[in-house]
Design a protein around this motif. Structure first.
Motif, PDB file in Angstrom:
ATOM      1  N   ASP A  32       0.844  -1.185   0.000  1.00 24.73           N
ATOM      2  CA  ASP A  32       0.000   0.000   0.000  1.00 24.73           C
ATOM      3  C   ASP A  32       0.884   1.240   0.000  1.00 24.73           C
ATOM      4  O   ASP A  32       1.753   1.394   0.830  1.00 24.73           O
ATOM      5  CB  ASP A  32      -0.894  -0.008   1.241  1.00 24.73           C
ATOM      6  CG  ASP A  32      -1.797   1.202   1.279  1.00 24.73           C
ATOM      7  OD1 ASP A  32      -1.950   1.864   0.236  1.00 24.73           O
ATOM      8  OD2 ASP A  32      -2.341   1.499   2.359  1.00 24.73           O
ATOM      9  N   LEU A  37      -2.469   1.548  -4.547  1.00 30.56           N
ATOM     10  CA  LEU A  37      -1.884   0.247  -4.267  1.00 30.56           C
ATOM     11  C   LEU A  37      -1.015  -0.149  -5.438  1.00 30.56           C
ATOM     12  O   LEU A  37      -1.492  -0.268  -6.554  1.00 30.56           O
ATOM     13  CB  LEU A  37      -2.983  -0.793  -4.061  1.00 30.56           C
ATOM     14  CG  LEU A  37      -2.525  -2.153  -3.538  1.00 30.56           C
ATOM     15  CD1 LEU A  37      -2.083  -2.023  -2.094  1.00 30.56           C
ATOM     16  CD2 LEU A  37      -3.638  -3.171  -3.649  1.00 30.56           C
ATOM     17  N   SER A  75      -8.952  -3.033  -0.125  1.00 32.01           N
ATOM     18  CA  SER A  75      -9.243  -4.291   0.563  1.00 32.01           C
ATOM     19  C   SER A  75     -10.127  -5.198  -0.275  1.00 32.01           C
ATOM     20  O   SER A  75      -9.927  -6.411  -0.326  1.00 32.01           O
ATOM     21  CB  SER A  75      -9.923  -4.002   1.911  1.00 32.01           C
ATOM     22  OG  SER A  75      -9.060  -3.283   2.763  1.00 32.01           O
ATOM     23  N   ASN A  78      -8.074  -6.984  -2.976  1.00 33.48           N
ATOM     24  CA  ASN A  78      -6.808  -7.558  -2.536  1.00 33.48           C
ATOM     25  C   ASN A  78      -6.428  -8.826  -3.287  1.00 33.48           C
ATOM     26  O   ASN A  78      -5.264  -9.027  -3.653  1.00 33.48           O
ATOM     27  CB  ASN A  78      -6.862  -7.849  -1.037  1.00 33.48           C
ATOM     28  CG  ASN A  78      -5.528  -8.339  -0.491  1.00 33.48           C
ATOM     29  OD1 ASN A  78      -4.520  -7.666  -0.625  1.00 33.48           O
ATOM     30  ND2 ASN A  78      -5.534  -9.519   0.110  1.00 33.48           N
ATOM     31  N   LYS A  81      -4.526  -8.363  -6.571  1.00 35.75           N
ATOM     32  CA  LYS A  81      -3.202  -7.736  -6.525  1.00 35.75           C
ATOM     33  C   LYS A  81      -3.121  -6.577  -7.521  1.00 35.75           C
ATOM     34  O   LYS A  81      -2.303  -6.578  -8.445  1.00 35.75           O
ATOM     35  CB  LYS A  81      -2.112  -8.768  -6.810  1.00 35.75           C
ATOM     36  CG  LYS A  81      -2.099  -9.932  -5.833  1.00 35.75           C
ATOM     37  CD  LYS A  81      -1.814  -9.475  -4.413  1.00 35.75           C
ATOM     38  CE  LYS A  81      -1.677 -10.661  -3.460  1.00 35.75           C
ATOM     39  NZ  LYS A  81      -2.950 -11.343  -3.196  1.00 35.75           N
TER      40      LYS A  81
END
Length: 223
Positions: A32, A37, A75, A78, A81
């Motif tokens: 992060d 991200l 989140s 996630n 990726k």
């Protein structure tokens, strides 16, 4: 636009962004970096953190989503990726609109083929439609229908649209999914029914596609 509705729209983004894709193994560990991200890929060419729409790409009046909202998006994504995540809102007397999206690395042929198939076969739209209404009885959206993107975007691309209600307020949701080389991208806009969006889904996708080709020429070669 009441604050309650804005919060529900943010929940909608988080739910829908994280649920529209089948499981695809992407062997990169994510880290992060503030609001973005970035995929932790060893080579400089693999850093996708700058592949985002910026405020300069958007009409006047847009602002960045709060960090807490960005973190919820991160989140929810996630397992994919993502290489970058971005979200902006315009909420004033003239316009309510949200623009959000992400990019994801597709380094091998299987991942690219799976991504392309989800666009061409409509499986993405089916999963996305299911997620729009799942887990929150505040959302009432119809199934997504095909939307023609105005420009040639990516090597493979698709667009969809739906309309529904959030706390009785009718909203339009439009999404675009495209792949350019070894990078997959997703974009979504949400705006009030009866209003023209300040930026269309095609305009936003074209800007992101152009940035990808400009900044990552080695990763956006035809595959």
């Amino acid at each position: 636009m009441k604050k309650k509705v804005v919060l529900l729209v943010c929940l909608l983004i988080s739910a829908a962004l994280g649920g529209g894709f089948s499981e695809v193994s992407i062997a990169t560990k994510a880290i992060d970096r503030s609001n973005i991200l970035s995929a932790d890929i060893p080579t400089p060419a693999g850093d996708l953190s700058n592949l985002v729409l910026t405020l300069q790409d958007l009409p006047a009046g847009f602002t960045e989503m709060p960090p807490a909202t960005i973190q919820k998006l991160v989140s929810s994504l996630n397992r994919l990726k993502p290489g970058s995540v971005f979200a902006y809102q315009k909420n004033d007397d003239q316009q309510f609109q949200i623009v959000g999206g992400f990019t994801t690395p597709l380094p091998n042929r299987i991942e690219r083929a799976t991504f392309d198939a989800q666009i061409r076969e409509g499986s993405f739209a089916q999963q996305f439609s299911q997620r729009l209404n799942s887990g929150n009885n505040e959302f009432q959206f119809a199934n997504l229908t095909a939307l023609t993107l105005e420009d040639k975007i990516g090597e493979v691309s698709g667009g969809w649209t739906t309309q529904g209600k959030i706390k009785g307020v009718t909203m339009n949701v439009e999404v675009a999914l495209f792949r350019r080389g070894k990078i997959g991208s997703f974009l979504m806009i949400i705006y009030l029914d009866g209003n023209k969006p300040a930026i269309t889904i095609s305009e936003a996708a074209r800007k992101l596609d152009s940035r990808m080709m400009e900044l990552k020429p080695d990763l956006t070669q035809p595959q």
